[in-house]
Design a protein around this motif. Structure first.
Motif, PDB file in Angstrom:
ATOM      1  N   ASP A  83      -5.664 -37.798  11.592  1.00 46.29           N
ATOM      2  CA  ASP A  83      -6.704 -37.274  10.700  1.00 46.29           C
ATOM      3  C   ASP A  83      -7.069 -38.248   9.584  1.00 46.29           C
ATOM      4  O   ASP A  83      -8.134 -38.118   8.968  1.00 46.29           O
ATOM      5  N   VAL A 315      -3.501 -23.083  25.954  1.00 46.27           N
ATOM      6  CA  VAL A 315      -4.409 -23.682  24.968  1.00 46.27           C
ATOM      7  C   VAL A 315      -5.849 -23.769  25.465  1.00 46.27           C
ATOM      8  O   VAL A 315      -6.719 -24.219  24.724  1.00 46.27           O
ATOM      9  N   ARG A 317      -9.468 -22.087  27.157  1.00 44.80           N
ATOM     10  CA  ARG A 317     -10.252 -20.861  27.084  1.00 44.80           C
ATOM     11  C   ARG A 317      -9.879 -19.941  28.236  1.00 44.80           C
ATOM     12  O   ARG A 317      -9.800 -20.382  29.381  1.00 44.80           O
ATOM     13  N   ALA A 347      -9.620 -24.435  24.277  1.00 41.95           N
ATOM     14  CA  ALA A 347     -10.096 -23.371  23.388  1.00 41.95           C
ATOM     15  C   ALA A 347     -10.680 -23.971  22.117  1.00 41.95           C
ATOM     16  O   ALA A 347     -10.280 -25.063  21.674  1.00 41.95           O
ATOM     17  N   ALA A 348     -11.624 -23.250  21.503  1.00 46.24           N
ATOM     18  CA  ALA A 348     -12.366 -23.776  20.360  1.00 46.24           C
ATOM     19  C   ALA A 348     -11.465 -24.112  19.179  1.00 46.24           C
ATOM     20  O   ALA A 348     -11.778 -25.012  18.392  1.00 46.24           O
ATOM     21  N   ASP A 349     -10.359 -23.397  19.016  1.00 46.03           N
ATOM     22  CA  ASP A 349      -9.473 -23.622  17.870  1.00 46.03           C
ATOM     23  C   ASP A 349      -8.314 -24.562  18.196  1.00 46.03           C
ATOM     24  O   ASP A 349      -7.365 -24.666  17.421  1.00 46.03           O
ATOM     25  N   LYS A 350      -8.359 -25.248  19.332  1.00 46.08           N
ATOM     26  CA  LYS A 350      -7.281 -26.153  19.733  1.00 46.08           C
ATOM     27  C   LYS A 350      -7.781 -27.588  19.804  1.00 46.08           C
ATOM     28  O   LYS A 350      -8.959 -27.857  20.050  1.00 46.08           O
ATOM     29  N   ARG A 351      -6.834 -28.524  19.599  1.00 51.18           N
ATOM     30  CA  ARG A 351      -7.137 -29.939  19.681  1.00 51.18           C
ATOM     31  C   ARG A 351      -6.232 -30.588  20.731  1.00 51.18           C
ATOM     32  O   ARG A 351      -5.265 -29.978  21.189  1.00 51.18           O
ATOM     33  N   ASP A 354      -2.552 -30.264  20.379  1.00 53.16           N
ATOM     34  CA  ASP A 354      -2.041 -28.942  20.729  1.00 53.16           C
ATOM     35  C   ASP A 354      -1.806 -28.847  22.233  1.00 53.16           C
ATOM     36  O   ASP A 354      -0.819 -28.258  22.688  1.00 53.16           O
TER      37      ASP A 354
END
Length: 473
Positions: A83, A315, A317, A347-351, A354
């Protein structure tokens, strides 16, 4: 904010060795190698060095290299490091525009799952070593193009490095033959222990491996070049560094992708099922057909495919995980494999980190169910696997990732080389055949490293193996 990124064309080379030979002595030099022009399937080479920062994870899961990240878990620390590379990036199909490159050892999986850690740490490489790289040299072999990705200042710096003469590779040799950690009888005793666990219902499949070691002298880059020539593969890699512990390196000739993530689309390609290549075209076709028709090998592959579908489902969708290829035949320089392809949408909230944490270590080299398989491996294999069966790869700033399963991989430490051969055991496996398969998978690596010289004191046909216990340093 990191300086703006520029993409500069460079002369294209059919393989990355010439470029990397100039960079290999620089701090943090890394090569992710597609094995071109002879390996099937690979597309990109990624080379870099001189990272902005470097993180190591020790055997206890502690993070070293940045005090601000020391209290975090390994994957959280690596994500926090990634990051920091905040930058504007141009639209590009190139796989890597800066980010993390390195390895994650199989032993790191013991920090994620309840595994006792009975096996001894015969090799003391860090459990993970990743650098934060703000530049890379990338070769696209499909388009036959090469690119330097980095800021203007980095570009000028790298071009100056590339203009220097490469240090010639020095001689490499083994100073004694490879020796097996387990005798044939000891391997078979562990095989029968796995069969007992399967009959008792503890597991369906266990990937049991054995380790081989040999002392060496000379240049590990020469050793990698020799291995690459003998067995080109699409997910190869080379990392070497020197510290207080001396020279350490990973020389990986892996044919297996672990996880790829590109614009939220996820793919994994587990290998289960192996036959050697034939000496003649007729024999080669027979062996390939035998593998495709083998119910036992297909059962192994299907079990692991189902395990990885579950791992991706943690992880991805809901409803997005698919298996477009089940037990497809792929042929390499020395073996045929059955390879499945599992895909999904993150999934939208995973990177990607993850995803790596959710699926690590890869199910194709543990067994099923995964946690119980890892516990049995820890009980039966006398030494920890280190980087073997871990992963090499990258995670870039846009959320793209590609990693391998580090099979067919050599670990160098303290003047010794270590490599492992393994295979999946199921209820109808036969001990003698499984023992032979562990050798079939790596015999060509051992023989390539043991190419005779005038001062060799052993017969060529015996160079690949001494079937005796060894004294682990």
């Amino acid at each position: 904010m990191t300086p703006p990124l520029e993409i500069t064309p460079l002369p294209y080379h059919e393989d990355p060795l010439g470029y990397f030979a100039v960079l290999r002595d620089r701090p943090g030099a890394v090569l992710l190698d597609s094995g071109r022009p002879t390996a099937p399937g690979g597309r990109y080479d990624i080379l870099s060095c001189d990272p902005l920062a470097l993180l190591e994870v020790d055997g206890a899961g502690r993070v070293h290299g940045d005090p601000a990240l020391a209290g975090l878990s390994p994957f959280a620390a690596q994500q926090a490091l990634l990051d920091r590379l905040s930058r504007e990036v141009p639209e590009s199909d190139l796989p890597f525009l800066g980010g993390l490159i390195g390895y994650w050892s199989y032993d790191l999986g013991q920090r994620l799952e309840p595994v006792a850690g009975q096996a001894r740490p015969a090799v003391t490489l860090p459990a993970s070593r990743v650098g934060l790289y703000d530049w890379a040299l990338i070769q696209d072999h499909d388009r036959r193009e090469s690119w330097l990705v980095g800021s203007a200042a980095r570009r000028d710096e790298v071009l100056a490095w590339l203009s220097a003469a490469a240090r010639p590779a020095e001689a490499f040799r083994l100073t004694a033959p490879f020796a097996a950690e387990l005798s044939r009888e000891e391997y078979l005793a562990r095989f029968h222990a796995v069969q007992a666990y399967i009959r008792a219902g503890d597991c369906y499949q266990i990937n049991l491996a054995q380790r081989f070691s040999a002392p060496y002298a000379g240049d590990l880059w020469a050793a990698y070049r020799r291995l690459r020539k003998a067995t080109p593969t699409p997910y190869a890699g080379y990392q070497a560094w020197t510290g207080p512990e001396g020279e350490r390196a990973i020389l990986s000739l892996s044919p297996e992708r672990f996880l790829e993530c590109r614009d939220g689309r996820v793919e994994t390609r587990p290998i289960k099922g192996t036959r050697p290549r034939g000496a003649t075209p007729t024999e080669d076709r027979r062996l390939a057909a035998e593998l495709e028709a083998s119910l036992k090998d297909r059962a192994e592959n299907v079990m692991i495919t189902d395990l990885l579908r579950n791992d991706l489902g943690r992880v991805c969708r809901p409803g997005s995980v698919r298996v477009p290829t089940l037990c497809g035949l792929e042929s390499y320089a020395n073996v045929h494999h059955l390879v499945s392809v599992i895909t999904g949408e993150l999934a939208a909230d995973k990177r990607p980190m993850d995803l790596l944490a959710a699926a690590f270590p890869g199910g194709s080299i543990t067994g099923a169910p995964k946690v119980r398989a890892m516990q049995i491996i820890d009980e039966l294999e006398p030494s920890r696997r280190s980087a073997y069966c871990g992963s090499l790869g990258y995670v870039d700033v846009r959320g793209r990732m590609d990693t391998s399963i580090a099979i067919r991989s050599v670990v160098a430490e303290a003047g010794r080389l270590h490599l492992w051969g393994g295979g999946g055991l199921v209820a109808d496996s036969k001990g003698d055949e499984e023992y032979a398969e562990t050798l079939d998978k790596i015999r060509h690596l051992m023989n390539a490293l043991a190419t005779p010289t005038n001062d060799d004191k052993w017969n060529k046909k015996d160079l690949h193996l001494v079937d005796r216990d060894i004294d682990i340093q």
